[in-house]
Write an enzyme that holds these catalytic residues in place. Structure first.
Site: not given
Ligand code: CO8
Length: 260
Positions: A66, A111, A135-136
């Site tokens: 997400l 997500g 990993n939430e």
């Molecule tokens: N949302 C928005 N922006 C993101 C996300 C994301 N999920 N993931 C990465 N970005 C952004 C980064 O901040 C970065 O932005 P900027 O260029 O401005 O610095 C850009 O995308 C590129 O990211 P990286 O440099 O980290 O790219 P890598 O290729 O090194 O890594 C990964 C890619 C592995 C995907 C890494 O970005 C990562 O681990 N991201 C986080 C993923 C994550 O933890 N997602 C969880 C989302 S929560 C969800 O999906 C379920 C929620 C359920 C809600 C329940 C509530 C009740």
């Protein structure tokens, strides 16, 4: 804006390949989810389409899950609208009559993992840098019951319990071992392998296969389908809490810092 989803449908095989192409990391924003749902819906209605392969055209990432910016500093109304779209994606994919295969050619947290789990079969690129999992808890948030159910239906109760409490992200060989993915292949073979696997699944009479799939998944789907509004309310209440907003803010900072 350019399309975030590319769909290529091959009439001769009845198989569509859907490529996620929302730079940089295919995060699931409201716009992205809306496009994805429309794409799936179109294929679902087309009786000549029997199989769907989902993959990414971004390097290294299948989907980052997400879009965190959709959950940070947004109005309750907007959060609600976003959450309805997340539900819709899951209902459409988990309930699809098509044979669905995830060709996971990059990392697939949260997500992104959920999206993979909705498919009938998962093939992952065997690159040890890639990771997949729900990993939430690491973000200080809680995976909703239907995320949990989807994982439980795939991995069983015990493995899911550990995976979810610790918010574990698995590398491909670990993911294969616990059954989170079904097969590992070198990255350049992922699409051909997905197509070969699809051929095997296509050999089963479609009606019997689709009914079986639906019977297996119906109780899980009904649980959300009959409770969507309550689930949205719960999400909005949770995500707009100060403490949760603070956790998300810190997590986003960490993502940015890690980069530099
Ligand atoms: N949302 C928005 N922006 C993101 C996300 C994301 N999920 N993931 C990465 N970005 C952004 C980064 O901040 C970065 O932005 P900027 O260029 O401005 O610095 C850009 O995308 C590129 O990211 P990286 O440099 O980290 O790219 P890598 O290729 O090194 O890594 C990964 C890619 C592995 C995907 C890494 O970005 C990562 O681990 N991201 C986080 C993923 C994550 O933890 N997602 C969880 C989302 S929560 C969800 O999906 C379920 C929620 C359920 C809600 C329940 C509530 C009740």
């Amino acid at each position: 804006t350019s399309p975030k989803i590319d769909v290529e449908f091959d009439q001769s095989t009845g198989v569509a390949v859907m490529r996620l192409q929302s730079p940089p990391v295919n995060s699931l924003s409201l716009e992205f989810l809306t496009e994805l749902c429309i794409g799936v819906e179109k294929l679902e209605m087309d009786k000549s389409c029997r199989g769907l392969i989902i993959t990414s055209s971004q390097p290294k990432v299948f989907s980052a899950g997400l879009d965190i910016t959709e959950m940070y500093g947004k109005s309750p109304e907007r959060c609600g609208e976003f959450w309805r779209a997340v539900q819709e994606m899951w209902l459409k994919l988990y309930g699809s009559n098509m044979i669905t295969i995830a060709a996971i050619n990059g990392s697939s947290p949260a997500g992104g993992c959920l999206m993979s789990l909705t498919c009938d079969y998962r093939i992952m690129a065997d690159n040890p840098r890639y990771s997949i999992g729900l990993n939430e808890t690491q973000l200080g948030i809680v995976a909703p019951f239907w995320f949990m159910d989807t994982m439980k239906n795939t991995l069983g109760h015990r493995t899911t319990e550990v995976a979810l409490q610790l918010g574990l992200l698995y590398n491909p060989s670990e993911a294969l071992k616990i059954g989170l993915v079904d097969q590992l292949v070198p990255e350049d073979q992922i699409l051909t392998t997905a197509k070969q696997t699809m051929t095997k699944w296509l050999a089963i009479p479609d009606h019997a296969r689709a009914i079986t799939k639906s019977m297996m998944r119906k109780p899980t789907i009904d649980k959300l389908a009959s409770n969507r509004d309550a689930d949205i309310k719960h999400f909005v209440n949770f995500i707009t809490k100060d403490s949760i907003q603070k956790s998300l803010g810190m997590y986003m900072e960490m993502l940015k810092k890690r980069r530099g």
